[in-house]
Design a protein around this motif. Structure first.
Motif, short mmCIF file in Angstrom:
data_model
loop_
_atom_site.label_atom_id
_atom_site.label_comp_id
_atom_site.label_asym_id
_atom_site.label_seq_id
_atom_site.Cartn_x
_atom_site.Cartn_y
_atom_site.Cartn_z
N GLN C 110 0.84 -1.20 0.00
CA GLN C 110 0.00 0.00 0.00
C GLN C 110 0.87 1.25 0.00
OE1 GLN C 110 -3.32 -0.18 0.12
NE2 GLN C 110 -3.88 1.94 0.50
N ILE C 156 -3.41 1.79 -6.00
CA ILE C 156 -3.90 1.97 -4.64
C ILE C 156 -5.01 0.99 -4.33
CG2 ILE C 156 -5.07 3.56 -3.11
CD1 ILE C 156 -3.67 5.79 -4.16
N PRO C 160 -2.70 -3.64 -4.04
CA PRO C 160 -2.49 -4.05 -2.64
C PRO C 160 -3.34 -5.23 -2.24
CG PRO C 160 -2.74 -1.69 -2.79
CD PRO C 160 -3.10 -2.25 -4.12
N SER C 165 -0.09 -7.23 2.87
CA SER C 165 0.10 -5.84 3.27
C SER C 165 -0.14 -5.71 4.77
CB SER C 165 -0.89 -4.97 2.50
OG SER C 165 -0.91 -3.67 3.03
N HIS C 167 -1.45 -2.97 5.98
CA HIS C 167 -2.62 -2.12 6.16
C HIS C 167 -3.85 -2.96 6.39
CE1 HIS C 167 -0.52 1.46 4.80
NE2 HIS C 167 -1.59 2.14 5.12
N LYS C 170 -6.34 -4.99 3.37
CA LYS C 170 -5.65 -5.45 2.19
C LYS C 170 -4.83 -6.67 2.54
CE LYS C 170 -7.06 -1.55 0.71
NZ LYS C 170 -6.48 -0.38 1.35
#
Lengths: 78, 216, 223
Positions: C110, C156, C160, C165, C167, C170
């Protein structure tokens, strides 16, 4: 003698099972309760709001200046 | 469709006869490989091997696109523009550049493995990676050099425009290459599908947008 | 006042975000503790950036259809504003990451996607500066804008999700809805996003008007 040994072993077993439970540590996460409880969180809020109002005043002044310029140009074009 | 194929065949014939672009780019790649050999002597880890190889291919590809677009005679281009729709024109250019970069990549692979060996276990997958990777890199660089040729730009503009968009392609290519060098059963499917998807997206965008770019 | 109602709305929403963001309750989570409040600001920046780039895309498309240069002005100025929000998003995310994940930057999909997006739009600005004639500049920049927006959605949104990831939402992590958008946070998050977007539109409005004034001045001087 055997019974005592058995009891001893059993309690040792229970203790070893119980050990990992101590590694749990805190039950909930730390938060900023101290700041909230002694009212200082409002200082943080006030600081942030003051900064924002400062930016806002700059923005509004800029906006007014541009409106004035636009009006002047309109007059000139007539 | 027939126009595209005949044009590509014609261009390839001309290029193989005169070898303007191909020879200079190959010279660049060969010089780079030789300097690597003089500096490193051997490359111990496959990851470093892959890094050097793909770096050389990347810069050779930028060189290639610069030659083919910016040094083109204006008159030939007007002729092409009159017989082909602009979308077809850019697809021809991309396929052409892709083919040439693939040639360069395969020949440099030969030279590179001559000096440093080939630390790859899944050879078929690695070949697919080289082919697909050269198409991915060259399609993006061709599109960007089309934009920069319109902007009377220099080679620097091509690099600046292509570099951000190349990053995911390069990450995927490097992942695939490193997977191919592992001595066990590996699953290539996700990364390959990402690479193919990137190529398809660039093709489609180039086809749709080139008409607006080439209006005069 | 009729023309400026949305500016007042922007100010009210952002003030509300600032005050309620600190005072309203939030879920108590490990690793994040109070920094989860950063959600209202950091994610707000990214939503604002994406919306403003969407506005830029729309105006670029309109410009390609009509060749009226005022649409090109809006398209280019909105990219300037969007890049500002992007840098703020990167900076706030980096600071947040330092204190929760332990590093200013990680090799996370990300983050890489966000950085690539900013680089792509910076290349747009460089492209605009390279070309001299106004019409050519507008047309080529509009084409590149369409390309850059599609790439942004890929880098974006799509890329991802296909890779691992750190984040949330994701690459195998539970999405935002599972641990933080409880009702209290929703009450602040949605108005915050709208507020930041409207502030971005206000910046865009000012920049566009300034650009038009500059152009008119140049025209008047030439006469």
């Amino acid at each position: 003698m055997n019974r005592n040994k058995l009891r001893y072993m059993f309690s040792l077993l229970l203790l070893t099972i119980g050990m990992p439970l101590f590694a749990q540590g805190k039950e909930t996460a730390d938060m900023a309760d101290l700041m909230r409880s002694n009212g200082k969180i409002y200082v943080v809020v006030a600081v942030v709001v003051i900064i924002f109002i400062g930016f806002l005043i700059y923005l509004i002044t800029l906006d007014r200046k541009i409106s004035k310029l636009e009006k002047e140009i309109k007059e000139l074009e007539k | 469709m027939k126009n595209i194929i005949s044009l590509i065949k014609y261009e390839i014939k001309i290029e193989l006869r005169q070898k303007h672009a191909l020879s200079s780019v190959f010279l660049f790649a060969a010089a780079a490989i030789f300097i690597c050999y003089l500096a490193l002597q051997t490359i111990s880890s496959p990851m470093v091997w892959m890094a050097f190889y793909w770096l050389i291919i990347l810069f050779a590809s930028i060189n290639m696109a610069h030659q083919s677009f910016i040094k083109q005679a204006e008159r030939r281009f007007l002729y092409y523009y009159s017989i082909l729709a602009p979308g077809q024109l850019i697809i021809t250019k991309i396929l052409l550049n892709g083919f040439f970069v693939m040639l360069i990549a395969l020949i440099s692979l030969l030279c590179f493995s001559l000096f440093f060996g080939l630390p790859v276990y899944h050879i078929a997958a690695f070949f697919f990676t080289v082919i697909a990777g050269s198409f991915a890199i060259s399609s993006i660089i061709t599109l960007m050099s089309a934009i920069s040729a319109k902007a009377k730009g220099n080679a620097a503009l091509v690099s600046i425009l292509s570099f951000p968009i190349l990053i995911p392609s390069i990450i995927t290519i490097l992942k695939l290459s490193n997977l191919a060098s592992l001595n066990r059963i590996v699953d290539f499917s996700t990364n390959f599908s990402v690479l193919i998807a990137l190529i398809v997206i660039v093709f489609m965008l180039a086809y749709l947008l080139f008409a607006y770019l080439w209006r005069d | 006042m009729r023309k400026n109602w949305w500016k007042i709305l922007a100010v009210i929403l952002v003030l509300y975000t600032l005050i309620a963001g600190f005072l309203f309750p939030v879920p108590r989570l490990f690793i994040l503790h109070e920094t989860i409040r950063n959600l209202y600001f950091h994610v707000g920046m990214w939503f604002a950036m994406m919306t403003i780039f969407l506005i830029s895309l729309v105006y670029s498309l309109i410009y390609l259809n009509t060749n009226n240069s005022k649409f090109d002005v809006i398209a280019s100025e909105s990219i300037n504003v969007g890049i500002l929000f992007g840098f703020l998003g990167l900076a706030t995310g980096s600071l947040w990451a330092k204190f929760t994940w332990g590093a200013w930057w990680t090799n996370d999909v990300q983050l890489n996607g966000a950085a690539i997006t900013i680089l792509t739009y910076l290349a747009y600005i460089i492209l605009r500066n390279t070309i001299e004639e106004r019409d050519k500049k507008a047309r080529i920049a509009a084409v590149y804008n369409i390309f850059a927006f599609v790439m942004m959605i890929v880098f974006i949104g799509i890329w991802p999700r296909m890779n691992d990831s750190l984040h949330p939402g994701k690459g195998g992590n539970p999405g935002f809805s599972s641990y933080d958008l409880d009702d209290y946070m929703r009450m602040v998050f949605y108005p915050a996003v709208i507020g930041w977007i409207l502030m971005g539109v206000w910046f865009l409005n000012i920049r566009t008007r300034l650009n038009k004034i500059n152009q008119k001045l140049i025209e008047i001087e030439d006469q």
